[in-house]
Design an enzyme around this catalytic site. Structure first.
Site, mmCIF file in Angstrom:
data_model
loop_
_atom_site.group_PDB
_atom_site.id
_atom_site.type_symbol
_atom_site.label_atom_id
_atom_site.label_comp_id
_atom_site.label_asym_id
_atom_site.label_seq_id
_atom_site.Cartn_x
_atom_site.Cartn_y
_atom_site.Cartn_z
ATOM 1 N N HIS A 69 0.831 -1.205 0.000
ATOM 2 C CA HIS A 69 0.000 0.000 0.000
ATOM 3 C C HIS A 69 0.867 1.258 0.000
ATOM 4 O O HIS A 69 1.691 1.447 0.895
ATOM 5 C CB HIS A 69 -0.904 -0.021 1.234
ATOM 6 C CG HIS A 69 -1.862 1.115 1.303
ATOM 7 N ND1 HIS A 69 -1.953 1.970 2.368
ATOM 8 C CD2 HIS A 69 -2.805 1.528 0.409
ATOM 9 C CE1 HIS A 69 -2.903 2.862 2.146
ATOM 10 N NE2 HIS A 69 -3.436 2.615 0.970
ATOM 11 N N GLU A 111 0.560 -0.458 -4.772
ATOM 12 C CA GLU A 111 -0.512 0.499 -5.057
ATOM 13 C C GLU A 111 0.069 1.890 -4.860
ATOM 14 O O GLU A 111 0.771 2.139 -3.869
ATOM 15 C CB GLU A 111 -1.679 0.273 -4.076
ATOM 16 C CG GLU A 111 -2.883 1.183 -4.308
ATOM 17 C CD GLU A 111 -2.974 2.388 -3.379
ATOM 18 O OE1 GLU A 111 -3.958 3.113 -3.468
ATOM 19 O OE2 GLU A 111 -2.042 2.627 -2.574
ATOM 20 N N ASP A 149 -0.940 6.281 -5.484
ATOM 21 C CA ASP A 149 -2.000 7.245 -5.780
ATOM 22 C C ASP A 149 -1.472 8.285 -6.754
ATOM 23 O O ASP A 149 -0.351 8.766 -6.604
ATOM 24 C CB ASP A 149 -2.419 7.979 -4.501
ATOM 25 C CG ASP A 149 -2.840 7.019 -3.403
ATOM 26 O OD1 ASP A 149 -3.896 6.384 -3.557
ATOM 27 O OD2 ASP A 149 -2.105 6.893 -2.399
ATOM 28 N N HIS A 202 -0.902 11.289 -2.157
ATOM 29 C CA HIS A 202 -2.210 10.890 -1.636
ATOM 30 C C HIS A 202 -3.135 12.052 -1.275
ATOM 31 O O HIS A 202 -4.307 12.067 -1.658
ATOM 32 C CB HIS A 202 -2.030 9.991 -0.412
ATOM 33 C CG HIS A 202 -3.321 9.498 0.167
ATOM 34 N ND1 HIS A 202 -4.067 10.222 1.091
ATOM 35 C CD2 HIS A 202 -4.033 8.376 -0.080
ATOM 36 C CE1 HIS A 202 -5.154 9.545 1.387
ATOM 37 N NE2 HIS A 202 -5.174 8.432 0.694
ATOM 38 N N GLU A 245 -4.058 4.096 -8.363
ATOM 39 C CA GLU A 245 -5.330 4.670 -7.911
ATOM 40 C C GLU A 245 -5.413 6.113 -8.378
ATOM 41 O O GLU A 245 -4.585 6.946 -8.019
ATOM 42 C CB GLU A 245 -5.447 4.609 -6.380
ATOM 43 C CG GLU A 245 -6.796 5.191 -5.957
ATOM 44 C CD GLU A 245 -6.990 5.361 -4.462
ATOM 45 O OE1 GLU A 245 -6.266 4.748 -3.652
ATOM 46 O OE2 GLU A 245 -7.890 6.146 -4.119
HETATM 47 O O1 G3P Z 1 -6.587 1.632 -3.206
HETATM 48 C C1 G3P Z 1 -6.704 1.202 -1.895
HETATM 49 C C2 G3P Z 1 -6.495 2.331 -0.899
HETATM 50 O O2 G3P Z 1 -5.301 2.983 -1.211
HETATM 51 C C3 G3P Z 1 -7.635 3.308 -0.869
HETATM 52 O O3 G3P Z 1 -7.542 4.249 0.145
HETATM 53 O O4 G3P Z 1 -6.990 6.473 1.062
HETATM 54 O O5 G3P Z 1 -5.278 4.693 1.110
HETATM 55 O O6 G3P Z 1 -5.893 5.759 -1.037
HETATM 56 P P1 G3P Z 1 -6.376 5.333 0.313
HETATM 57 MG MG MG Z 2 -4.696 4.658 -2.426
#
Ligand code: G3P
Ligand code: MG
Length: 247
Positions: A10, A37, A39, A52, A112
């Site tokens: 993450h 993952e 952002d 993020h 994302e």
């Molecule tokens: O994509 C999974 C997760 O990253 C979604 O929440 O706020 O961590 O981007 P966040």
């Molecule tokens: Mg995310």
């Protein structure tokens, strides 16, 4: 056909290195992770960066908004020392810089689309335009978003790339229609708040289910027993060690 791993780091490997940085990707790769993952959002002058929050404060100390800051300023910011002195000097990467490291380390990516408010469509368009020029292996790429407008733009731009519908803690009433209409490949849900009933409803769609953000191995095993396929984790090594290998 997309080939998802059991565990996705993450924001890189957010418990071990500053989130959404090149070092975070390196640390995830060094742990043997197959995917991360990250952002993506746009600077004021439309450069896709890996970040993020809407505000630069938490990880850089600048109080400016990303959407109001040009890349020339963003690239001067330091985004590692908030996490630990040994990470001082880490920068906010561009999407392109992050992809360079991913390709070098042979990793998969869940990108994302995390638009600043009002930039849902253009964030997807710019990010996918950049990606389409540098990313070939679509078995190792998943585009996801909480924003249906971003997913719709992704569908229009690159209909054959896998897309994931991100569901927030409160599921929208029409989540099933959204999944159908957007023709998503995966359902990405909040694994900490989802109930067994919700997971069962998601399973009925016969799509892979991904759960974010799971750092508790006991919860990971419970979700796995309910049918969750893949886990996003800040501590991906711990989750990976604790999953049942036969599922
Ligand atoms: O994509 C999974 C997760 O990253 C979604 O929440 O706020 O961590 O981007 P966040
Ligand atoms: Mg995310």
């Amino acid at each position: 056909m997309i080939k998802l791993p059991k565990v996705i780091g993450h924001r890189g490997a957010a418990a071990y290195a500053p989130e959404n940085t090149l070092e975070g990707i390196q640390v995830a790769a060094d742990m043997g992770l197959e995917w991360v993952e990250l952002d993506v959002k746009l600077t004021k002058d439309l450069v896709p960066i890996i970040f993020h929050d809407e505000n630069l404060q938490r990880t850089t100390g600048s109080s400016a908004l990303v959407a109001e800051t040009d890349y020339d300023t963003i690239k001067t910011l330091e985004a590692g020392s908030w996490f630990g002195d040994s990470f001082a000097g880490q920068k906010i990467p561009t999407l392109e810089e992050a992809v360079d490291v991913l390709l070098e380390r042979n990793m998969g990516l869940n990108l994302e689309i995390k638009p600043c408010p009002g930039r849902e469509r253009e964030t997807a368009e710019v990010a996918l335009d950049v990606l389409s020029q540098i990313w070939d292996d679509h078995d190792k790429l998943l585009i996801s978003s909480f924003q249906h407008v971003s997913l719709e733009a992704a569908q229009e731009m690159a209909g054959d790339w896998a897309r994931g519908l991100l569901l927030p803690e409160e599921w929208p009433e029409n989540w099933e229609e959204m999944a159908q209409y957007l023709q998503v490949t995966t359902i990405n849900l909040n694994g900490n708040t989802a109930t067994r009933d919700q997971i069962e409803m998601a399973i009925d769609l016969e799509k892979p289910i991904l759960a974010y953000t799971i750092n508790d191995p006991i919860r990971a095993r419970e979700l796995q027993s309910w049918g969750v396929d893949t886990f996003f984790s800040d501590e991906p090594d711990i989750i990976l060690e604790n999953l049942l290998t036969v599922h």
